[in-house]
Write a protein that holds these residues in place. Structure first.
Motif, PDB file in Angstrom:
ATOM      1  N   MET A  74       0.797  -1.216   0.000  1.00 52.42           N
ATOM      2  CA  MET A  74       0.000   0.000   0.000  1.00 52.42           C
ATOM      3  C   MET A  74       0.834   1.272   0.000  1.00 52.42           C
ATOM      4  O   MET A  74       0.290   2.368  -0.084  1.00 52.42           O
ATOM      5  N   ALA A  75       2.155   1.154   0.074  1.00 49.47           N
ATOM      6  CA  ALA A  75       2.996   2.350   0.140  1.00 49.47           C
ATOM      7  C   ALA A  75       2.820   3.194  -1.111  1.00 49.47           C
ATOM      8  O   ALA A  75       2.780   2.689  -2.222  1.00 49.47           O
ATOM      9  N   ALA A  76       2.695   4.500  -0.925  1.00 45.69           N
ATOM     10  CA  ALA A  76       2.517   5.426  -2.039  1.00 45.69           C
ATOM     11  C   ALA A  76       2.822   6.826  -1.532  1.00 45.69           C
ATOM     12  O   ALA A  76       2.876   7.064  -0.336  1.00 45.69           O
ATOM     13  N   PRO A  77       3.014   7.789  -2.448  1.00 45.57           N
ATOM     14  CA  PRO A  77       3.431   9.121  -2.008  1.00 45.57           C
ATOM     15  C   PRO A  77       2.305   9.998  -1.476  1.00 45.57           C
ATOM     16  O   PRO A  77       2.436  11.202  -1.456  1.00 45.57           O
ATOM     17  N   TYR A  78       1.164   9.439  -1.077  1.00 47.97           N
ATOM     18  CA  TYR A  78       0.060  10.219  -0.556  1.00 47.97           C
ATOM     19  C   TYR A  78      -0.097   9.953   0.938  1.00 47.97           C
ATOM     20  O   TYR A  78       0.171   8.863   1.417  1.00 47.97           O
ATOM     21  N   ALA A  79      -0.563  10.941   1.669  1.00 41.66           N
ATOM     22  CA  ALA A  79      -0.821  10.757   3.098  1.00 41.66           C
ATOM     23  C   ALA A  79      -2.208  10.159   3.273  1.00 41.66           C
ATOM     24  O   ALA A  79      -3.153  10.571   2.618  1.00 41.66           O
ATOM     25  N   HIS A  80      -2.328   9.163   4.171  1.00 43.27           N
ATOM     26  CA  HIS A  80      -3.640   8.625   4.477  1.00 43.27           C
ATOM     27  C   HIS A  80      -4.460   9.719   5.153  1.00 43.27           C
ATOM     28  O   HIS A  80      -3.997  10.376   6.065  1.00 43.27           O
ATOM     29  N   ALA A  81      -5.674   9.909   4.697  1.00 46.50           N
ATOM     30  CA  ALA A  81      -6.491  11.004   5.239  1.00 46.50           C
ATOM     31  C   ALA A  81      -7.954  10.587   5.193  1.00 46.50           C
ATOM     32  O   ALA A  81      -8.687  10.970   4.293  1.00 46.50           O
ATOM     33  N   GLU A  82      -8.364   9.774   6.173  1.00 48.72           N
ATOM     34  CA  GLU A  82      -9.733   9.291   6.165  1.00 48.72           C
ATOM     35  C   GLU A  82     -10.710  10.457   6.267  1.00 48.72           C
ATOM     36  O   GLU A  82     -10.430  11.459   6.910  1.00 48.72           O
ATOM     37  N   VAL A  83     -11.842  10.326   5.592  1.00 52.97           N
ATOM     38  CA  VAL A  83     -12.911  11.306   5.731  1.00 52.97           C
ATOM     39  C   VAL A  83     -13.698  10.965   6.986  1.00 52.97           C
ATOM     40  O   VAL A  83     -13.535   9.896   7.571  1.00 52.97           O
ATOM     41  N   GLU A  84     -14.545  11.887   7.420  1.00 56.13           N
ATOM     42  CA  GLU A  84     -15.322  11.701   8.649  1.00 56.13           C
ATOM     43  C   GLU A  84     -14.398  11.259   9.790  1.00 56.13           C
ATOM     44  O   GLU A  84     -14.581  10.179  10.383  1.00 56.13           O
ATOM     45  N   PRO A  85     -13.383  12.041  10.113  1.00 56.95           N
ATOM     46  CA  PRO A  85     -12.384  11.616  11.096  1.00 56.95           C
ATOM     47  C   PRO A  85     -12.976  11.449  12.483  1.00 56.95           C
ATOM     48  O   PRO A  85     -14.008  12.015  12.811  1.00 56.95           O
ATOM     49  N   GLY A  86     -12.271  10.635  13.278  1.00 49.93           N
ATOM     50  CA  GLY A  86     -12.669  10.457  14.667  1.00 49.93           C
ATOM     51  C   GLY A  86     -12.967   9.020  15.015  1.00 49.93           C
ATOM     52  O   GLY A  86     -13.990   8.476  14.595  1.00 49.93           O
ATOM     53  N   GLY A  87     -12.048   8.380  15.753  1.00 45.35           N
ATOM     54  CA  GLY A  87     -12.313   7.050  16.282  1.00 45.35           C
ATOM     55  C   GLY A  87     -12.073   5.895  15.346  1.00 45.35           C
ATOM     56  O   GLY A  87     -12.511   4.774  15.628  1.00 45.35           O
ATOM     57  N   TRP A  88     -11.382   6.112  14.239  1.00 48.83           N
ATOM     58  CA  TRP A  88     -11.130   5.028  13.287  1.00 48.83           C
ATOM     59  C   TRP A  88      -9.969   4.159  13.741  1.00 48.83           C
ATOM     60  O   TRP A  88      -8.967   4.649  14.248  1.00 48.83           O
ATOM     61  N   THR A  89     -10.081   2.853  13.482  1.00 50.30           N
ATOM     62  CA  THR A  89      -9.008   1.890  13.732  1.00 50.30           C
ATOM     63  C   THR A  89      -8.597   1.280  12.400  1.00 50.30           C
ATOM     64  O   THR A  89      -9.455   0.811  11.629  1.00 50.30           O
ATOM     65  N   SER A  90      -7.300   1.278  12.122  1.00 41.88           N
ATOM     66  CA  SER A  90      -6.810   0.753  10.849  1.00 41.88           C
ATOM     67  C   SER A  90      -7.048  -0.750  10.738  1.00 41.88           C
ATOM     68  O   SER A  90      -6.900  -1.489  11.717  1.00 41.88           O
ATOM     69  N   ASP A  91      -7.421  -1.212   9.537  1.00 43.64           N
ATOM     70  CA  ASP A  91      -7.634  -2.632   9.255  1.00 43.64           C
ATOM     71  C   ASP A  91      -6.575  -3.140   8.284  1.00 43.64           C
ATOM     72  O   ASP A  91      -6.095  -2.391   7.424  1.00 43.64           O
ATOM     73  N   SER A  92      -6.239  -4.429   8.389  1.00 46.00           N
ATOM     74  CA  SER A  92      -5.371  -5.097   7.415  1.00 46.00           C
ATOM     75  C   SER A  92      -5.989  -6.449   7.064  1.00 46.00           C
ATOM     76  O   SER A  92      -5.436  -7.504   7.382  1.00 46.00           O
ATOM     77  N   PRO A  93      -7.152  -6.434   6.405  1.00 38.23           N
ATOM     78  CA  PRO A  93      -7.843  -7.702   6.129  1.00 38.23           C
ATOM     79  C   PRO A  93      -7.145  -8.500   5.030  1.00 38.23           C
ATOM     80  O   PRO A  93      -6.430  -7.954   4.197  1.00 38.23           O
ATOM     81  N   SER A  94      -7.374  -9.807   5.035  1.00 37.18           N
ATOM     82  CA  SER A  94      -6.888 -10.641   3.940  1.00 37.18           C
ATOM     83  C   SER A  94      -7.681 -10.311   2.672  1.00 37.18           C
ATOM     84  O   SER A  94      -8.750  -9.699   2.731  1.00 37.18           O
ATOM     85  N   TYR A  95      -7.141 -10.718   1.535  1.00 33.42           N
ATOM     86  CA  TYR A  95      -7.844 -10.472   0.272  1.00 33.42           C
ATOM     87  C   TYR A  95      -7.538 -11.567  -0.725  1.00 33.42           C
ATOM     88  O   TYR A  95      -6.569 -12.321  -0.593  1.00 33.42           O
ATOM     89  N   THR A  96      -8.393 -11.665  -1.734  1.00 38.33           N
ATOM     90  CA  THR A  96      -8.128 -12.515  -2.888  1.00 38.33           C
ATOM     91  C   THR A  96      -7.996 -11.618  -4.106  1.00 38.33           C
ATOM     92  O   THR A  96      -8.653 -10.572  -4.209  1.00 38.33           O
ATOM     93  N   THR A  97      -7.135 -12.008  -5.020  1.00 41.19           N
ATOM     94  CA  THR A  97      -6.980 -11.305  -6.293  1.00 41.19           C
ATOM     95  C   THR A  97      -7.567 -12.190  -7.380  1.00 41.19           C
ATOM     96  O   THR A  97      -7.236 -13.370  -7.470  1.00 41.19           O
TER      97      THR A  97
END
Length: 202
Positions: free
Chosen positions: A19-42
């Motif tokens: 997920m690394a990229a030159p942009y800053a993470h900036a969630e909308v509707e801020p306040g009380g968010w917890t980061s997720d790292s779910p599994s995925y299928t491609t």
């Protein structure tokens, strides 16, 4: 027509590197968010191909299943936010879905919200056809997409930080997908690169 499917399970560390990229993470509707790292299928179908975070439909076939996408694990209840930046590298086709929120409740599985792009830059909701943005998705432009699914209340879509679409969200289970997916009225070819994909919950 060939059918392909590749599956990758990630750890949190692997996901962070991808997920690394030159942009800053900036969630909308801020306040009380917890980061997720779910599994995925491609997944790849038809002329779909996934190369890292670049998703390609190489054909102009207007029938059959043509897709290249990443599907995250299912969640139930709560409020879940997806954020990602996409750039269309080239687009010879039109009406290709880039971001989806799917229902995954027993007896009620399938597309719930699909954000698609038309040639010329219009973003729209496949369900009902409402315009989400009239011209953001032009070739070469970087577009930030946030979806917030407050399960049991509303699903909200932001484009470049601005709220653009709100629909009712029923209780139950859902999952996020992104990539390139031919809609029933669309076709490739298209190449789109996603970056800085992040998920949160609260």
């Amino acid at each position: 027509m060939s059918m392909k499917r590749r599956v990758y399970l990630t750890t949190a560390a692997t996901g962070a590197l991808l997920m690394a990229a030159p942009y800053a993470h900036a969630e909308v509707e801020p306040g009380g968010w917890t980061s997720d790292s779910p599994s995925y299928t491609t997944q790849e179908r038809g002329c779909g191909d996934v190369n890292g975070l670049t998703f390609i439909l190489s054909c102009s076939d207007g029938s059959g299943e043509q897709r290249a996408d990443r599907r995250y694990a299912t969640y139930t209840g709560g409020t879940h936010q997806f954020e990602g930046y996409f750039k269309i590298n080239r687009m010879g086709g039109s009406r290709v879905s880039l971001k989806q929120t799917f229902r995954d409740t027993s007896g009620d599985q399938g597309p719930f919200f699909m954000l698609a792009a038309e040639r010329g830059g219009r973003l729209y909701s496949v369900e009902g056809g409402a315009t989400v943005d009239s011209g953001a998705a032009t070739v070469g432009a970087t577009v930030r997409v946030n979806t917030v699914n407050e399960v049991g209340r509303t699903h909200r879509t932001y484009i470049n930080g601005s709220l653009r679409n709100t629909v009712s969200s029923a209780s139950g289970s859902y999952y996020d997908k992104f990539g390139a997916y031919r809609t029933s009225s669309g076709a490739g070819p298209i190449s789109v690169t996603w970056s800085n994909v992040t998920l949160w919950h609260k």
